[in-house]
Design a protein around this motif. Sequence first.
Motif, PDB file in Angstrom:
ATOM      1  N   GLU A  25      23.836  62.513  85.814  1.00  0.00           N
ATOM      2  CA  GLU A  25      22.682  62.720  85.203  1.00  0.00           C
ATOM      3  C   GLU A  25      21.752  61.573  84.741  1.00  0.00           C
ATOM      4  O   GLU A  25      22.551  60.676  84.289  1.00  0.00           O
ATOM      5  CB  GLU A  25      22.857  63.773  83.769  1.00  0.00           C
ATOM      6  CG  GLU A  25      23.459  65.195  84.640  1.00  0.00           C
ATOM      7  CD  GLU A  25      23.915  65.868  83.478  1.00  0.00           C
ATOM      8  OE1 GLU A  25      24.313  65.428  82.320  1.00  0.00           O
ATOM      9  OE2 GLU A  25      24.448  67.231  83.849  1.00  0.00           O
ATOM     10  N   THR A 141      15.177  64.091  94.236  1.00  0.00           N
ATOM     11  CA  THR A 141      16.537  64.665  93.545  1.00  0.00           C
ATOM     12  C   THR A 141      15.567  65.557  92.408  1.00  0.00           C
ATOM     13  O   THR A 141      14.571  65.311  91.645  1.00  0.00           O
ATOM     14  CB  THR A 141      16.956  63.451  92.742  1.00  0.00           C
ATOM     15  OG1 THR A 141      17.463  62.731  93.431  1.00  0.00           O
ATOM     16  CG2 THR A 141      18.087  64.019  91.791  1.00  0.00           C
ATOM     17  N   GLU A 143      16.106  67.488  88.919  1.00  0.00           N
ATOM     18  CA  GLU A 143      17.083  67.667  87.729  1.00  0.00           C
ATOM     19  C   GLU A 143      16.515  68.869  86.876  1.00  0.00           C
ATOM     20  O   GLU A 143      15.316  68.879  86.578  1.00  0.00           O
ATOM     21  CB  GLU A 143      16.636  66.372  86.875  1.00  0.00           C
ATOM     22  CG  GLU A 143      17.861  66.312  85.592  1.00  0.00           C
ATOM     23  CD  GLU A 143      17.605  64.991  85.047  1.00  0.00           C
ATOM     24  OE1 GLU A 143      18.195  63.914  85.489  1.00  0.00           O
ATOM     25  OE2 GLU A 143      16.946  64.932  83.857  1.00  0.00           O
ATOM     26  N   SER A 159      21.936  67.864  88.361  1.00  0.00           N
ATOM     27  CA  SER A 159      20.815  67.165  89.362  1.00  0.00           C
ATOM     28  C   SER A 159      21.385  67.793  90.469  1.00  0.00           C
ATOM     29  O   SER A 159      22.491  67.927  90.886  1.00  0.00           O
ATOM     30  CB  SER A 159      21.152  65.793  89.317  1.00  0.00           C
ATOM     31  OG  SER A 159      20.377  65.246  88.139  1.00  0.00           O
TER      32      SER A 159
END
Length: 449
Positions: A25, A141, A143, A159
């Motif tokens: 993360e 990505t 998250e 993530s």
Amino acid sequence: MFKPSSFAPAALIAALVAAPGFAQEKQGSQPKAPLRYQDWFKDTALRIELDHIGTRGFEKFALKRLVEEPIWPGARVHLVDPTGYGKYRFQVFDKAGKELIYSRGYCTLFGEWLTTREAASGMVRSMPEPLRMPMPRAPVTLEIAVRDDKTGDFQPIQSLDIDPTAYNVHRHAPAWEVEALHGEGLPVDRTVDIVIVPDGYTRAEEQKMLADARRFAAVLLGHAPFDRHKEEIAVRLVKAFSEESGPDEPRKGLFRDTAVHTTFDTFGSPRYLTTYDMEALRHTSAAAPYDTIIVMVNTNRYGGGGIYNWYSIFPSDSEYDEYVLLHEFGHGFGALGDEYFASATGYDEDAFYVTGVEPWEPNLTIKKTREEIKWGHLIAADTPIPTPDEPEFDDAVGLFEGGGYKAKGIYRPTRDSKMFHKGMLPFGPVNEAAIERVIHYLVGKEVAR
Ligand SMILES: [Zn+2]
């Protein structure tokens, strides 16, 4: 950093914590220059179909598949969500440069379930959680973060790497016809596009479906603040038919084969009308360009449900149907909290609004000074704070004790409103301003604080 609590089943946590990516993360970074839509995104939309799994104190997401939708009708000016609304937030980072290129706050039925006593008992459940964003040009990505129980601040949960260029991104569109009800021809990227999805209407009930949708579209567009924004709103009906008439009513033993599987008796509350099947709902909605989903349920039973940036659900033929539509849309579109506190809910109320934590909803606060109250700038200088629950303050914006299912310690902005009592009361100035923030966000105008 997320910490599994003692509620979580140990074997499940061990398996998931060991999965690659769990510990990777990272903190969100601010973009250096203003983001330009065309630099990062195509004109289509990406639907990321996830399952949300867990129990209180432990949450995890599993990727199911990616779906490309034909058009992205959402915000192109404000790519990073300026509202701050929502219990959850997803952020999207360009994988190569780690730049934040998109974000959006939202709530879910799963998030509400986590506040029930069933979740407090340690039961683990899962629900579909499809997220939507403009189609990125390159791998990103994703998250996902949730607000911390004790601080109210976002804490990352997980993530996931997403490759929108993969060969197996699905591209199947629903076959339902779409009926334009208002605002057809407006540019979708500068319009609030509302899709009405009918549930529990059979093919034999097509004329009723059309008549109901036209009636409720007129109710919405005739009510403040939406009546002031008719030129920025489009409403479309997806003509999705159900095999059987009406929604599920589990406590009566009635289960029906319907388009998006709406049900009464959610979390044991007879009037809580929702759907758990967000995958079917997103798929059906994608027949039209949409920013927000309204589900119109063919029933004369009283009930409804509204979850911010998820859906707003109301009954077509209940005594209070028009009120329910507007109240639930206040939740689903405007991120408003409930201002009532005397009725029973299916929630563990101390888990829904934790004592001492400022609610994120724009119409609820624990603060008691003009400077700290979210709507303090709208309270007249001669209005006492807190404001007495007396008729002389019926028309005032103030600080009235009681709201968010609690009689003490949480305050609301007006003595009465559409988020408090059944009936065709106005939303009130604070709630209308909150709704207009979302309108301005979606149409690309400046968003007030
Ligand atoms: Zn409500």
